[in-house]
Design an enzyme around this catalytic site. Structure first.
Site, PDB file in Angstrom:
ATOM      1  NE  ARG A 235      -4.293  -1.400   0.169  1.00 25.25           N
ATOM      2  CZ  ARG A 235      -4.439  -2.496  -0.555  1.00 25.25           C
ATOM      3  NH1 ARG A 235      -3.447  -2.909  -1.339  1.00 25.25           N
ATOM      4  NH2 ARG A 235      -5.557  -3.195  -0.503  1.00 25.25           N
ATOM      5  CD  GLU A 264      -2.930   3.698  -5.550  1.00 23.27           C
ATOM      6  OE1 GLU A 264      -3.995   3.241  -6.020  1.00 23.27           O
ATOM      7  OE2 GLU A 264      -1.966   2.976  -5.220  1.00 23.27           O
ATOM      8  CG  HIS A 282      -3.074  -0.263  -6.958  1.00 22.21           C
ATOM      9  ND1 HIS A 282      -3.640   0.410  -5.897  1.00 22.21           N
ATOM     10  CD2 HIS A 282      -3.042  -1.570  -6.579  1.00 22.21           C
ATOM     11  CE1 HIS A 282      -3.934  -0.436  -4.930  1.00 22.21           C
ATOM     12  NE2 HIS A 282      -3.583  -1.650  -5.322  1.00 22.21           N
TER      13      HIS A 282
END
Length: 322
Positions: A235, A264, A282
């Protein structure tokens, strides 16, 4: 009939309905909402809620009086207030392992890319420079040490690939014993500092929790070898991004492979401007197979809780009472 709402989930529910038919489950009614209708309006009768990245707060749960279970089509569950869910007797489940193979091979791919400068060479050739000596010096991968931070499904799948490359595997996982890690052919690092100091590649595999937020910051980056690489497929907030940018700029570490960034939402990062990084959007978890596996696991939790009145297999808030 138990109503289940799929909220802001891509694709149709054809696959889920097919699974219910195969499983012989007839008491679940699946609905979907992809638009802008607030959750409180469209989920009043829902006993089950399936989400992926949607933020589910305590207030949102209070507005859904019939809700019994929230099932995530993801491994991470930091977007759900699990403490509030427990207080309101709502089960929260996730889909562990659904993309373990994909993330494992992605992380190893980043190690290979950085070790052989594949993306870097591609950029330089396309810019008109045919020179194999540009950039940092290359070294054989055999004998180098990969440090895995935590040791769940994903890093466990990395180990045989790394061993096939004749790399040494060091693991920092406070809950795993030396004997357990030895069964995988791995050495245990007693502290994170030990792992950082000894590793040529540091690969992060921690969930995002208060204790892992900025687990890797300025102090930790200074502990790493100047010739080392950091890999983050976990993460974004596990890494203090400004500290990483600075470390890469001044040469405290050699490079980084990044699949997740801190923000993000804006899809922007100073990391994008650096040449000694390999960055993917991602994407480590993505494959057609992983998508279907996540969907299957999420639905199975609903069947266990609502149809069978059983404790879901992948229950996150284990203190919940129902």
């Amino acid at each position: 009939m138990h109503e289940i709402l799929y909220y802001h989930i891509d694709d149709t529910l054809d696959y889920e309905n097919q699974l219910l038919q195969e499983w012989g489950v007839t008491d679940l009614c699946l609905r979907e909402e992809k638009g802008e209708v607030p959750l409180a309006e469209c989920a009043q009768n829902a006993e089950g809620l399936v989400v992926e990245y949607e933020q589910i707060t305590a207030e949102k749960m209070r507005q859904l009086p019939n809700l019994k279970i929230i099932s995530l089509q993801s491994i991470g569950y930091n977007n759900v207030d699990t403490a509030a869910a427990t207080q309101q007797n709502i089960c929260v489940t996730n889909a562990p392992g659904f993309c373990a193979e994909e993330v494992a091979t992605h992380a190893v791919g980043m190690i290979l890319d950085l070790a052989r400068k594949l993306t870097y060479f591609d950029r330089t050739v396309r810019s008109g420079k045919w020179n194999p000596l540009l950039g940092y010096p290359l070294h054989r991968m055999s004998g180098e040490t990969v440090g895995l931070v935590y040791f769940g499904n994903i890093p466990q799948k990395m180990v045989p690939i790394l061993e096939a490359l004749q790399m040494q595997v060091l693991v920092y996982a406070p809950t795993k014993s030396k004997e357990y890690l030895a069964e995988f052919g791995c050495e245990k690092a007693e502290t994170l500092d030990e792992l950082l100091e000894r590793s040529d590649f540091v690969s992060l595999h921690t969930p995002l929790m208060p204790q892992t937020t900025h687990l890797i910051g300025e102090k930790e980056l200074k502990r790493m070898k100047k010739t080392a690489f950091l890999i983050n497929t976990a993460r974004g907030p596990v890494v203090d991004e400004p500290a990483l940018v600075q470390a890469l700029k001044i040469g405290e570490i050699l490079g980084a492979g990044i699949d997740v960034i801190e923000d993000e939402g804006t899809e922007e990062s100073e990391l994008f401007k650096l040449e000694n990084t390999v960055i993917t959007p991602h994407a480590a978890f993505i494959s057609e197979d992983s998508f279907y596996d996540a969907r299957k696991k999420a639905l199975a939790q609903m069947v266990q809780r609502l149809s069978k009145c059983e404790r879901p297999e992948f229950l996150v808030n284990k203190a919940v009472k129902f």
